[in-house]
Design an enzyme around this catalytic site. Structure first.
Site, PDB file in Angstrom:
ATOM      1  N   LYS A   1      27.871 -32.000  -2.734  1.00 27.43           N
ATOM      2  CA  LYS A   1      27.681 -33.468  -2.948  1.00 27.43           C
ATOM      3  C   LYS A   1      28.728 -33.795  -3.954  1.00 27.43           C
ATOM      4  CE  LYS A   1      24.444 -37.186  -4.585  1.00 27.43           C
ATOM      5  NZ  LYS A   1      23.357 -37.401  -4.829  1.00 27.43           N
TER       6      LYS A   1
ATOM      7  N   GLY B   1      20.580 -34.425  -3.614  1.00 22.51           N
ATOM      8  CA  GLY B   1      21.019 -33.215  -3.358  1.00 22.51           C
ATOM      9  C   GLY B   1      19.711 -32.194  -2.374  1.00 22.51           C
TER      10      GLY B   1
ATOM     11  N   HIS C   1      -0.483  -8.059   0.417  1.00 23.51           N
ATOM     12  CA  HIS C   1      -0.376  -6.922  -0.328  1.00 23.51           C
ATOM     13  C   HIS C   1       0.337  -6.719  -1.757  1.00 23.51           C
ATOM     14  CE1 HIS C   1      -2.056  -5.028   3.601  1.00 23.51           C
ATOM     15  NE2 HIS C   1      -1.499  -6.272   4.295  1.00 23.51           N
TER      16      HIS C   1
ATOM     17  N   GLU D   1      30.147 -22.782  -8.868  1.00 30.81           N
ATOM     18  CA  GLU D   1      29.958 -21.850  -7.981  1.00 30.81           C
ATOM     19  C   GLU D   1      30.553 -21.991  -6.688  1.00 30.81           C
ATOM     20  OE1 GLU D   1      27.634 -23.315  -9.979  1.00 30.81           O
ATOM     21  OE2 GLU D   1      25.982 -22.038 -10.265  1.00 30.81           O
TER      22      GLU D   1
HETATM   23  O1  LIG Z   1      26.041 -30.300  -3.910  1.00 32.12           O
HETATM   24  P1  LIG Z   1      26.489 -29.943  -5.099  1.00 32.12           P
HETATM   25  O2  LIG Z   1      26.918 -31.302  -5.870  1.00 32.12           O
HETATM   26  O3  LIG Z   1      27.384 -28.855  -5.184  1.00 32.12           O
HETATM   27  O4  LIG Z   1      25.163 -29.610  -6.084  1.00 32.12           O
HETATM   28  C1  LIG Z   1      24.488 -28.584  -5.835  1.00 32.12           C
HETATM   29  C2  LIG Z   1      23.242 -28.359  -6.880  1.00 32.12           C
HETATM   30  O5  LIG Z   1      23.705 -28.095  -7.994  1.00 32.12           O
HETATM   31  C3  LIG Z   1      23.093 -29.092  -9.005  1.00 32.12           C
HETATM   32  O6  LIG Z   1      23.204 -28.334 -10.489  1.00 32.12           O
HETATM   33  C4  LIG Z   1      21.778 -29.505  -8.908  1.00 32.12           C
HETATM   34  O7  LIG Z   1      20.621 -28.871  -9.654  1.00 32.12           O
HETATM   35  C5  LIG Z   1      20.939 -29.432  -7.637  1.00 32.12           C
HETATM   36  O8  LIG Z   1      20.392 -30.550  -7.459  1.00 32.12           O
HETATM   37  C6  LIG Z   1      22.284 -29.496  -6.719  1.00 32.12           C
HETATM   38  O9  LIG Z   1      21.840 -29.394  -5.399  1.00 32.12           O
END
Ligand SMILES: O=P(O)(O)OC[C@H]1O[C@H](O)[C@H](O)[C@@H](O)[C@@H]1O
Length: 549
Positions: A206, A266, A383, A212
């Site tokens: 987003k 998100g 289990h 990451e």
């Molecule tokens: O879609 P992005 O902007 O990469 O964000 C990815 C994710 O990271 C953030 O830290 C939020 O905690 C999430 O709500 C989000 O979905």
């Protein structure tokens, strides 16, 4: 907004709780042959049985009054109309606009967003179709065989969960993979055996600033260009984002970018361009059916009276256990292997939305809010942790989810699976009395001394609540309904608790500190100063181990 614990219905519920807490559901069922009918409801193909809860009609009435008093109908109307109910970020909350197939006008800042949504959806459909029919080709002219979605959180969990859930609708010869963790092993293991010439990367973010995702996308880009050269990026990378500038800066042609908007949270975004890997995996028509299922649930949530409103009922039951019984956890137990990732998906949806203790007005919430959510698919959990559900010291309400028909009918498998899910709900509710345990042991001809010693261990208190959701079959449409059901449940609980379910400030601190620690880990010149003794000690220890000392 006034305090939850000052609500008139809250006071009434407190005193009602003292009357209800000692009632056993066994007795409630024995006293009322109509209990199942009284406490179950259906929306389309989805049926909810909530009769195995520690409630009476009076409980339901009082909880519904609480929802009214807390302004649930008004907030619901505000959400559907595009009002900026995400107050800390001054944003509308409009995942419902993404499945507004009826074409209702929904305005954000005076602009109808429906045409925007439809235009982007048309782009998603067209692109997905091209990938599926082989007319989208890689740099060397070959069709795509593997799609790798790179994203995390809401840009991963929803599409990954749905793609797995709807695997029977997949296309042979086309695989969709998901890479989220910044641990390179995730990417490396995914790329093993993949051919750069037939691999398409979808970078989903987003914000397009997530460490990451950008790290994984950079390494994926190197993997591709090492084999096919820089010019290949245009054919092998597409992006889904709200941030065109950052997409361009990363080197992805914005012609290959699918956009969505800041009014899509998100963790509520799988219905937007973020759903592109879903549309590729199951085809645009099935993606449309997923949206249609969500729209069915939206309509129900929007229009049904609170007392007959499935998301509202689930939300109120959660409030009942969290705030009156002091329960701090909730189990989601899908009896369908395809729904294996549903608990992980709902962990973000629920815990990132309602894991907060500051109210909308900035004051502390003096009452419990969102529970710890966990779960496992099918009989696996039986289990493992079900021991605690049945005999542990915590009261953990459970949601059982079960499609009546399997996509893979083989012998007795599905009947056995269904018998188990129904048995678990029954066992949690009924329990086993000391007299029943004793009779069983005696029937097994155990000596009296052993019977006496074992009875306390064999007793199940019962009276443990569960909801059961059943559907004919797990299809795009029923899955869409199910996900939207939980989205709206979370919304209603947030309104009752007085919190904003649509921000996530709690994830920021760790990110900030990681940025400070990174240079200290990589560079000997950067000292670990400024950290507490534990963190500084760990930095030094990790550094030494990395250096092989
Ligand atoms: O879609 P992005 O902007 O990469 O964000 C990815 C994710 O990271 C953030 O830290 C939020 O905690 C999430 O709500 C989000 O979905």
């Amino acid at each position: 907004m006034s305090r939850l614990d000052h609500a008139t219905a809250w006071e009434a519920l407190k005193s009602h709780y003292t009357e209800v807490r000692d009632l056993h559901m066994r007795d409630l069922f024995a006293a009322d042959p109509e209990r199942f009918r009284r406490f179950s409801l259906s929306v389309g193909d989805l049926m909810l049985d909530y009769s195995k809860n520690r409630i009476t009609e009076e409980t339901r009435n009082l909880l519904v009054t609480l929802a009214e008093e807390r302004g649930v109908p008004e907030m619901r109307a505000a959400m559907f109309s595009g009002a900026p109910i995400n107050s800390t970020e001054h944003r509308a909350v409009l995942h419902v606009a993404l499945r507004n197939r009826a074409g209702r006008v929904i305005e954000v800042d005076g602009e109808d967003v429906t045409p925007l949504v439809n235009a982007e959806l048309a782009k998603v459909r067209a692109f997905a179709e091209k990938v599926r029919d082989g007319s989208w080709t890689g740099a060397t002219g070959k069709p795509v065989r593997d799609v790798v979605n790179i994203g995390i959180g809401g840009s991963d969990l929803g599409p990954a969960m749905v793609t797995q859930a709807l695997k029977p609708y997949g296309k042979s010869g086309l695989k969709v993979h998901f890479v989220s963790n910044v641990d390179a092993s995730h990417l490396v293991e995914t790329l093993k055996g993949l051919d750069p010439e037939t691999t398409l990367f979808l970078v989903a973010s987003k914000t397009f600033t997530t460490q990451e995702t950008l790290t994984n996308a950079t390494t994926a880009r190197q993997w591709l260009t090492a084999a096919l050269g820089e010019a290949a990026v245009a054919n092998h990378f597409a992006a889904m984002s709200t941030n065109a500038e950052a997409v361009g800066a990363f080197g992805i042609d914005t012609a290959n970018m699918f956009r969505f908007w800041d009014w899509v949270g998100g963790r509520y975004s799988l219905w937007s361009a973020i759903g592109l890997p879903i549309a590729i995996a199951i085809g645009p028509d099935n993606f449309d059916a997923l949206l249609a299922g969500a729209e069915d649930m939206d309509r129900h949530f929007h229009e049904a009276p609170l007392a007959e409103n499935m998301p509202v009922i689930l939300a109120l039951l959660g409030v009942w256990y969290t705030n009156f019984f002091g329960s701090g956890a909730h189990a989601v137990l899908p009896y369908d292997q395809y729904l294996a990732r549903l608990p992980a998906y709902l962990q973000q949806a629920d815990m990132e939305s309602n894991g907060k203790t500051t109210c909308r007005d900035g004051k502390p919430a003096l009452w419990a809010t969102g529970p710890v959510l966990f779960g496992e698919p099918g009989t696996n959990g039986q289990h493992s942790f079900y021991q605690l559900l049945h005999q542990g010291s915590h009261l953990i309400p459970c949601d059982f989810i079960a499609p009546a028909q399997s996509h893979n009918p083989r012998g007795d498998h599905h009947a056995i699976l269904l018998a188990n899910v129904l048995a678990q709900g029954e066992a949690l509710m009924r329990g086993k009395t000391a007299a029943e345990a004793e009779a069983e042991l005696e029937a097994a001809s155990l000596p009296a001394s052993q019977v006496e010693a074992l009875v306390p261990h064999k007793v199940f208190p019962g009276n443990r609540p569960s909801n059961t959701l059943i559907m004919p079959r797990l299809t795009p449409r029923t899955l869409g309904m199910l996900i939207a059901l939980y989205e709206h449940k979370i919304f209603v609980q947030g309104v009752i608790w007085g919190i904003n379910s649509f921000d996530q400030w709690g994830v920021e601190l760790g990110k900030q500190l990681a940025k400070r620690i990174l240079p200290a880990l990589k560079d000997d010149a950067s000292p670990a100063a400024g950290h507490d003794a534990s963190t500084a000690g760990l930095i030094a220890a990790v550094k030494a181990l990395r250096a092989g000392k």
